[in-house]
Write a protein that holds these residues in place. Structure first.
Motif, short mmCIF file in Angstrom:
data_model
loop_
_atom_site.label_atom_id
_atom_site.label_comp_id
_atom_site.label_asym_id
_atom_site.label_seq_id
_atom_site.Cartn_x
_atom_site.Cartn_y
_atom_site.Cartn_z
N PHE A 40 -39.98 86.05 41.70
CA PHE A 40 -41.19 86.49 40.85
C PHE A 40 -42.09 87.03 41.68
O PHE A 40 -42.41 86.69 42.89
CB PHE A 40 -41.67 85.16 40.28
CG PHE A 40 -42.74 85.78 39.47
CD1 PHE A 40 -42.62 86.21 38.07
CD2 PHE A 40 -44.31 85.33 39.82
CE1 PHE A 40 -43.73 86.44 37.31
CE2 PHE A 40 -45.21 85.73 39.21
CZ PHE A 40 -44.97 86.32 37.64
N SER A 82 -40.20 97.94 38.06
CA SER A 82 -38.88 97.36 38.02
C SER A 82 -38.85 95.91 38.67
O SER A 82 -37.68 95.23 38.42
CB SER A 82 -38.08 98.18 39.17
OG SER A 82 -37.95 99.53 38.82
N THR A 84 -40.39 93.40 38.01
CA THR A 84 -40.65 92.54 36.83
C THR A 84 -39.45 91.77 36.50
O THR A 84 -39.28 90.61 36.28
CB THR A 84 -41.23 93.26 35.53
OG1 THR A 84 -42.65 93.79 35.91
CG2 THR A 84 -41.63 92.27 34.50
N ASP A 85 -38.22 92.67 36.10
CA ASP A 85 -37.09 92.21 35.79
C ASP A 85 -36.19 91.92 37.23
O ASP A 85 -35.08 91.23 36.96
CB ASP A 85 -36.26 92.99 34.97
CG ASP A 85 -37.18 93.38 33.53
OD1 ASP A 85 -37.66 92.16 33.29
OD2 ASP A 85 -37.20 94.31 33.07
N GLU A 86 -36.59 92.48 38.21
CA GLU A 86 -35.44 92.58 39.28
C GLU A 86 -36.31 92.44 40.50
O GLU A 86 -36.41 93.18 41.57
CB GLU A 86 -34.79 93.86 39.48
CG GLU A 86 -33.75 94.44 38.24
CD GLU A 86 -33.22 95.64 38.67
OE1 GLU A 86 -32.09 95.60 39.33
OE2 GLU A 86 -33.73 96.60 38.33
#
Length: 126
Positions: A40, A82, A84-86
């Motif tokens: 995170f 990017s 946020t998801d990866e």
């Protein structure tokens, strides 16, 4: 794994650019390796004013949570959406796709005052 064309901080952030325009900021290979698997990332919003040494956000890994510090004073002009998801992009490509934010420097000369590759290498080997 210390690119010669970047500048560095003692807190293991890197800066790409000479300060004449926005600079890209990330954490070094050394830092991501010490953190382990990153799960995170919390980054500041665009338009956020930062002072050198201020907290820019946090990186959470399977081992710990670490602060990210602003290497220079200025205004955050973009953040890497990017992540946020990866968030694992920081582990895979800390100097490329894993960049964190771009900052418009308050002082163009601030970048040259950061550590060069040789000084950062000496820091990480001591």
């Amino acid at each position: 794994m210390i690119p010669e064309d970047l500048r560095y901080t003692a807190e293991h952030e890197w800066v790409a650019g000479d300060g004449s325009g926005p600079v890209r900021v990330g954490i070094t290979h050394y830092a991501q390796d010490a953190l382990g698997d990153i799960v995170f990332v919390q980054l500041p919003d665009e338009g956020t004013e930062v002072a050198a040494g201020d907290s820019l956000g946090e990186i959470e890994s399977t081992k710990s949570v670490s602060e990210i510090y602003a290497p220079i004073a200025g205004t955050v002009v973009s953040k890497n959406a990017s992540l946020t998801d990866e968030p694992e992009l920081i582990n895979a490509e800390p100097y490329a796709a894993g960049w964190l934010v771009e900052i418009a420097p308050a002082d163009a000369g601030a970048v040259s005052a950061l550590l060069d590759a040789d000084a950062y290498k000496a820091l990480t080997e001591s």
